[in-house]
Design an enzyme around this catalytic site. Structure first.
Site, PDB file in Angstrom:
ATOM      1  CG  HIS A 229       4.488  -0.883 -12.261  1.00 28.53           C
ATOM      2  ND1 HIS A 229       4.068  -1.752 -13.734  1.00 28.53           N
ATOM      3  CD2 HIS A 229       5.910  -1.470 -11.432  1.00 28.53           C
ATOM      4  CE1 HIS A 229       5.177  -2.507 -13.078  1.00 28.53           C
ATOM      5  NE2 HIS A 229       5.883  -2.235 -12.310  1.00 28.53           N
ATOM      6  CG  ASP A 231      10.378  -1.168 -11.047  1.00 28.64           C
ATOM      7  OD1 ASP A 231       8.912  -1.264 -11.603  1.00 28.64           O
ATOM      8  OD2 ASP A 231      11.027  -1.930 -12.124  1.00 28.64           O
ATOM      9  CG  HIS A 285       7.654  -0.458 -15.851  1.00 31.77           C
ATOM     10  ND1 HIS A 285       8.532   0.319 -15.221  1.00 31.77           N
ATOM     11  CD2 HIS A 285       8.194  -2.122 -16.188  1.00 31.77           C
ATOM     12  CE1 HIS A 285       8.617  -0.525 -14.448  1.00 31.77           C
ATOM     13  NE2 HIS A 285       8.471  -1.339 -14.445  1.00 31.77           N
ATOM     14  NE  ARG A 295       7.016 -11.118 -20.533  1.00 31.96           N
ATOM     15  CZ  ARG A 295       7.608 -10.667 -19.357  1.00 31.96           C
ATOM     16  NH1 ARG A 295       6.352 -10.186 -18.092  1.00 31.96           N
ATOM     17  NH2 ARG A 295       8.810  -9.352 -19.444  1.00 31.96           N
TER      18      ARG A 295
END
Length: 375
Positions: A229, A231, A285, A295
């Site tokens: 995607h 941002d 990303h 994570r």
């Protein structure tokens, strides 16, 4: 007959131990994560050095940011002034919230069409290519009358026992927003519009503070923590742990963003790309998961005040660089991502097409403060 007739319950206490992950979380073969990826060449900008005014450091910072943002829109900042203890406490409270039982976290459940709250039920909106994560999103505003907005959210939604957590994240947001102002100065200089231009444009800015928790996955090669995607926001200030998992697509291949202690990852979003007339890139990303360690990342997405009209400055428009994007406000784009299209690789292009089709017939919706104007 479909394998599943009811939405998957993403309960991390259970799902992280399942050897066979639910089918909605399995991604197509051409989008599944790879291995042995090269590191992203992203410069580390010494923010304290930039603020020192040393001509050589300032010039090198401007050059490095300009080069990175024209190529992929990612860079790191170090010596940024954020107290390491504040960042550590932010991650400690992170563990407290996401360590709670699902039913307790769901007290902050985000409703469909809303932007704030907890969610692990992406199945409520989509039924395939689901992300292997749970998130909590809270609104921040830099306006003086909103000085306790983050703290208030925690107390109002989760109760008085969460006041200290709310105070901590209120402080964290204010500190990181100040760092964001310095980043905006740097971007103004690197784009040649002056160090005050974007600081002034983003005066009274808002932000989305988002906690991303990626639990262990027994089959990490089949899924993604966050799918590919861009941002839709302006500038992202990301604090990630040392586990790693952020990847950026550059030169037709994926690259890893190796965690650097005490740094923040900065990346350009669609709104800022429109504001600078496409000179700086909002890059694709994603996040991958693993089968050994959960994570965590804490993202601070800077956005303009809701009444600010996103329009590229005249100095960035010319015969050789014609205007690429129509005027719009952030609430218009946000509503588009919530109600019309999933935030993905083509969000801004689809948004522009929508404005061309619909926006030219609108001026201002007084009820919602939504504004669009065609070219």
């Amino acid at each position: 007959m479909p394998e599943q007739t009811t939405p998957v319950v993403f309960d991390t206490e259970v799902i992280q131990y399942q050897s066979n992950i639910p089918s909605p979380f399995i991604w197509p073969d051409d989008e599944k994560p790879g291995s042995d990826l090269p590191d992203l060449q992203a410069p580390a900008i010494d923010l304290n050095g930039f603020l020192s005014g040393d001509p050589s450091i300032v010039a090198e910072s401007i050059r490095a940011v300009d080069e990175a943002c024209k190529k992929h829109g990612f860079f790191l900042i170090v010596n940024h002034g954020v107290d390491p203890e504040l960042a550590a406490k932010a991650h400690d409270y992170f563990d407290i919230f996401f360590g709670m039982k699902l039913s307790e976290k769901q007290r902050a459940q985000r409703t469909v069409g809303d932007s704030w709250g907890y969610t692990s039920r992406f199945t409520g909106r989509f039924n395939s290519k689901l992300p292997w994560k749970e998130t909590l999103s809270v609104r921040y505003s830099s306006e003086s009358q909103c000085s306790t907005i983050v703290e208030y959210y925690f107390v109002n939604v989760l109760g008085e026992d969460f006041r200290e957590m709310g105070k901590l994240y209120q402080e964290y947001s204010e500190v990181v927003n100040k760092v964001g102002n310095v980043v905006l100065e740097l971007l103004g200089l690197s784009l040649g519009v002056g160090r005050e231009y974007f600081k002034e444009f983003y005066k009274g800015n808002e932000a989305i503070l988002r906690w991303n928790y990626y639990p262990i996955c027994q089959k990490p090669d089949l899924t993604l923590g966050t799918g590919p995607h861009r941002d839709p926001t302006s500038v992202t200030i990301l604090h990630q742990d040392q586990v790693g998992g952020l990847e950026v697509f550059v030169d037709e291949k994926w690259h890893t963003v190796t965690p650097v202690p005490r740094s923040f990852v900065i990346n350009i979003g669609d709104t800022f790309m429109a504001l600078c007339n496409g000179i700086y890139k909002s890059c694709k990303h994603r996040a991958v998961v693993n089968n050994k360690t959960a994570r965590k990342s804490l993202a601070f997405f800077i956005v303009p005040h809701k009444d600010r009209v996103v329009s590229a400055p005249a100095s960035l428009i010319s015969a050789d660089s014609p205007r690429l994007y129509p005027d719009f406000t952030w609430p218009t784009l946000l509503e588009f991502t919530q109600k019309k299209r999933r935030a993905d690789l083509s969000t801004i292009d689809a948004f522009v097409d929508w404005i061309k089709q619909e926006g030219g017939e609108k001026n201002k919706d007084q009820g919602k403060g939504v504004f669009v104007k065609s070219f």
